[in-house]
Scaffold this motif. Sequence first.
Motif, PDB file in Angstrom:
ATOM      1  N   ALA A 117       0.772  -1.331  -0.446  1.00  0.00           N
ATOM      2  CA  ALA A 117       0.315   0.613   0.371  1.00  0.00           C
ATOM      3  C   ALA A 117       0.683   1.087   0.092  1.00  0.00           C
ATOM      4  O   ALA A 117       0.706   2.243  -0.839  1.00  0.00           O
ATOM      5  CB  ALA A 117      -0.971   0.017   0.812  1.00  0.00           C
ATOM      6  N   ASP A 118       1.679   1.432   0.642  1.00  0.00           N
ATOM      7  CA  ASP A 118       3.256   2.253   0.566  1.00  0.00           C
ATOM      8  C   ASP A 118       3.394   2.669  -0.651  1.00  0.00           C
ATOM      9  O   ASP A 118       3.634   3.871  -1.314  1.00  0.00           O
ATOM     10  CB  ASP A 118       4.161   1.897   1.690  1.00  0.00           C
ATOM     11  CG  ASP A 118       5.047   1.220   0.746  1.00  0.00           C
ATOM     12  OD1 ASP A 118       4.191  -0.504   0.654  1.00  0.00           O
ATOM     13  OD2 ASP A 118       5.889   1.041   0.918  1.00  0.00           O
ATOM     14  N   ASN A 119       3.402   1.857  -1.430  1.00  0.00           N
ATOM     15  CA  ASN A 119       3.777   1.703  -3.034  1.00  0.00           C
ATOM     16  C   ASN A 119       2.445   1.925  -3.610  1.00  0.00           C
ATOM     17  O   ASN A 119       3.312   3.578  -4.889  1.00  0.00           O
ATOM     18  CB  ASN A 119       4.734   0.932  -3.797  1.00  0.00           C
ATOM     19  CG  ASN A 119       6.128   1.104  -3.357  1.00  0.00           C
ATOM     20  OD1 ASN A 119       6.530   1.447  -3.302  1.00  0.00           O
ATOM     21  ND2 ASN A 119       6.464  -0.452  -3.232  1.00  0.00           N
ATOM     22  N   LEU A 120       1.750   2.148  -3.730  1.00  0.00           N
ATOM     23  CA  LEU A 120       0.129   2.528  -3.909  1.00  0.00           C
ATOM     24  C   LEU A 120       0.539   3.996  -3.947  1.00  0.00           C
ATOM     25  O   LEU A 120      -0.410   4.589  -4.475  1.00  0.00           O
ATOM     26  CB  LEU A 120      -1.166   1.853  -3.300  1.00  0.00           C
ATOM     27  CG  LEU A 120      -2.235   2.452  -4.252  1.00  0.00           C
ATOM     28  CD1 LEU A 120      -2.427   1.686  -5.912  1.00  0.00           C
ATOM     29  CD2 LEU A 120      -3.398   1.061  -3.866  1.00  0.00           C
ATOM     30  N   VAL A 121       0.298   4.466  -2.761  1.00  0.00           N
ATOM     31  CA  VAL A 121       0.507   6.122  -2.745  1.00  0.00           C
ATOM     32  C   VAL A 121       1.179   6.499  -3.865  1.00  0.00           C
ATOM     33  O   VAL A 121       1.311   8.065  -3.352  1.00  0.00           O
ATOM     34  CB  VAL A 121       1.108   5.765  -0.386  1.00  0.00           C
ATOM     35  CG1 VAL A 121       1.254   7.435  -0.333  1.00  0.00           C
ATOM     36  CG2 VAL A 121      -0.490   5.291   0.002  1.00  0.00           C
ATOM     37  N   GLN A 122       3.043   6.872  -3.681  1.00  0.00           N
ATOM     38  CA  GLN A 122       3.667   6.660  -4.255  1.00  0.00           C
ATOM     39  C   GLN A 122       3.741   7.164  -5.550  1.00  0.00           C
ATOM     40  O   GLN A 122       4.322   7.554  -6.180  1.00  0.00           O
ATOM     41  CB  GLN A 122       5.159   6.676  -3.982  1.00  0.00           C
ATOM     42  CG  GLN A 122       5.725   6.441  -2.297  1.00  0.00           C
ATOM     43  CD  GLN A 122       6.907   5.678  -1.732  1.00  0.00           C
ATOM     44  OE1 GLN A 122       7.218   4.748  -3.221  1.00  0.00           O
ATOM     45  NE2 GLN A 122       6.817   5.492  -0.733  1.00  0.00           N
ATOM     46  N   LEU A 123       2.763   5.937  -6.420  1.00  0.00           N
ATOM     47  CA  LEU A 123       2.480   5.603  -7.363  1.00  0.00           C
ATOM     48  C   LEU A 123       2.465   6.609  -8.542  1.00  0.00           C
ATOM     49  O   LEU A 123       3.117   7.197  -9.407  1.00  0.00           O
ATOM     50  CB  LEU A 123       1.757   4.993  -8.316  1.00  0.00           C
ATOM     51  CG  LEU A 123       1.210   3.850  -9.086  1.00  0.00           C
ATOM     52  CD1 LEU A 123       3.006   3.645  -9.790  1.00  0.00           C
ATOM     53  CD2 LEU A 123       0.634   3.204  -9.429  1.00  0.00           C
ATOM     54  N   PRO A 124       1.605   7.895  -8.386  1.00  0.00           N
ATOM     55  CA  PRO A 124       1.576   9.212  -9.261  1.00  0.00           C
ATOM     56  C   PRO A 124       2.682   9.936  -8.717  1.00  0.00           C
ATOM     57  O   PRO A 124       3.170  10.525  -9.874  1.00  0.00           O
ATOM     58  CB  PRO A 124       0.443  10.291  -8.023  1.00  0.00           C
ATOM     59  CG  PRO A 124      -0.569   8.903  -7.369  1.00  0.00           C
ATOM     60  CD  PRO A 124       0.556   7.759  -6.888  1.00  0.00           C
ATOM     61  N   GLN A 125       3.984   9.832  -8.390  1.00  0.00           N
ATOM     62  CA  GLN A 125       4.636  10.741  -8.400  1.00  0.00           C
ATOM     63  C   GLN A 125       5.723   9.864  -9.298  1.00  0.00           C
ATOM     64  O   GLN A 125       6.724  10.875  -9.792  1.00  0.00           O
ATOM     65  CB  GLN A 125       5.948  10.460  -7.316  1.00  0.00           C
ATOM     66  CG  GLN A 125       4.772  11.269  -5.629  1.00  0.00           C
ATOM     67  CD  GLN A 125       5.757  11.360  -4.567  1.00  0.00           C
ATOM     68  OE1 GLN A 125       6.829  10.449  -4.400  1.00  0.00           O
ATOM     69  NE2 GLN A 125       5.033  11.660  -3.348  1.00  0.00           N
ATOM     70  N   TRP A 126       5.367   8.678  -9.866  1.00  0.00           N
ATOM     71  CA  TRP A 126       6.125   7.878 -10.824  1.00  0.00           C
ATOM     72  C   TRP A 126       5.952   8.299 -11.935  1.00  0.00           C
ATOM     73  O   TRP A 126       5.145   8.809 -12.424  1.00  0.00           O
ATOM     74  CB  TRP A 126       6.175   6.384 -10.915  1.00  0.00           C
ATOM     75  CG  TRP A 126       6.557   5.414  -9.262  1.00  0.00           C
ATOM     76  CD1 TRP A 126       6.598   6.204  -7.762  1.00  0.00           C
ATOM     77  CD2 TRP A 126       6.560   4.298  -9.060  1.00  0.00           C
ATOM     78  NE1 TRP A 126       6.946   5.424  -7.258  1.00  0.00           N
ATOM     79  CE2 TRP A 126       6.409   3.657  -7.905  1.00  0.00           C
ATOM     80  CE3 TRP A 126       5.879   3.250  -9.353  1.00  0.00           C
ATOM     81  CZ2 TRP A 126       6.259   3.349  -6.915  1.00  0.00           C
ATOM     82  CZ3 TRP A 126       6.182   1.474  -9.518  1.00  0.00           C
ATOM     83  CH2 TRP A 126       6.523   1.635  -7.729  1.00  0.00           C
TER      84      TRP A 126
ATOM     85  N   GLY B 145      -6.147   7.506  -1.988  1.00  0.00           N
ATOM     86  CA  GLY B 145      -4.899   8.689  -2.858  1.00  0.00           C
ATOM     87  C   GLY B 145      -5.365   8.431  -4.426  1.00  0.00           C
ATOM     88  O   GLY B 145      -6.320   8.103  -5.245  1.00  0.00           O
ATOM     89  N   GLU B 146      -4.424   9.446  -5.212  1.00  0.00           N
ATOM     90  CA  GLU B 146      -4.455   9.604  -6.684  1.00  0.00           C
ATOM     91  C   GLU B 146      -4.909   8.433  -7.420  1.00  0.00           C
ATOM     92  O   GLU B 146      -5.534   7.829  -9.024  1.00  0.00           O
ATOM     93  CB  GLU B 146      -3.381  10.573  -7.363  1.00  0.00           C
ATOM     94  CG  GLU B 146      -3.667  10.810  -8.547  1.00  0.00           C
ATOM     95  CD  GLU B 146      -2.738  11.810  -8.409  1.00  0.00           C
ATOM     96  OE1 GLU B 146      -2.847  12.351 -10.165  1.00  0.00           O
ATOM     97  OE2 GLU B 146      -1.629  12.005  -8.543  1.00  0.00           O
TER      98      GLU B 146
END
Length: 104
Positions: A17-26, A53-54
């Motif tokens: 889930a932590d990567n799902l939060v950060q995904l829009p930054q990729w 999140g987004e």
Amino acid sequence: LLLSAFPGRRFVWLMGADNLVQLPQWREWRAIPRLLPIAVFDRAPYSTGALAGEAARTFERSRLATRDARTLADRNPPAWIFFHTPLHKASATRIRAGNGAASR
């Protein structure tokens, strides 16, 4: 690319889930869910933010129910599932560092 190296094979992207939060930054992040199905696993304390999140909102129509997990690899992307799983009290950072006793 993995998909072109193994034509005819089905893959599922596994992420916390932590990567799902950060995904829009990729870079070009919206392309990833369109390439292959995704399984997202609960990771405290990120799960609530991840689901609000987004990335989750952008692909909310592609989210499957947990009961459909057995068919995820056979689904055409975008398709994703969020797994609410029992959380382990050990620190992933400590485990990776080699000193992650569960009681710490």
